[in-house]
Design a protein around this motif. Structure first.
Motif, short mmCIF file in Angstrom:
data_model
loop_
_atom_site.label_atom_id
_atom_site.label_comp_id
_atom_site.label_asym_id
_atom_site.label_seq_id
_atom_site.Cartn_x
_atom_site.Cartn_y
_atom_site.Cartn_z
N LYS A 37 -55.72 0.10 21.15
CA LYS A 37 -54.52 -0.74 21.04
C LYS A 37 -53.45 -0.07 20.18
O LYS A 37 -52.27 -0.10 20.50
N THR B 243 -61.62 -1.09 20.55
CA THR B 243 -60.46 -1.86 21.01
C THR B 243 -59.26 -1.63 20.08
O THR B 243 -58.13 -1.43 20.54
N GLN C 82 -65.22 -3.67 18.68
CA GLN C 82 -64.01 -4.07 17.96
C GLN C 82 -63.20 -2.86 17.51
O GLN C 82 -61.97 -2.84 17.65
#
Length: 92
Positions: free
Chosen positions: A46, A42, A39
């Motif tokens: 991003k 990511t 998580q």
């Protein structure tokens, strides 16, 4: 970004202690920590950011909040799912 994940892994015992303190068993804690790595990785990719204060210091609060939210989501999901009750009835 990969350096951030490597630094996170160095403090893995701290993340386990947080989860154990909240009442998580060791297997669930291992799963949540692995999910937390994914998580956060990511998120970093991003938003093209870092969770490092400087070259060596990690933002522990960010990790704490991430783990806490994951733990609460897990408990919320466990509360919603009720175990299936199965009864055997003897034939008369």
């Amino acid at each position: 970004m990969e350096d951030s994940i490597k630094e996170l892994a160095k403090h893995e015992d701290i993340w386990f202690r947080y989860l154990k303190h909240w009442g998580c068993n060791i297997d669930t804690a291992k799963d949540l920590v692995q999910e937390m790595y994914i998580q956060i990785d990511t998120y970093l990719k991003k938003h093209n950011t870092s969770i490092m204060y400087n070259e060596t210091e990690i933002n522990h609060y960010f990790v704490y909040v991430t783990l806490y939210n994951m733990f609460c989501n897990l408990k919320r999901a466990e509360k919603k799912s009720k175990p299936c009750k199965f009864r055997l009835y003897a034939r008369a």
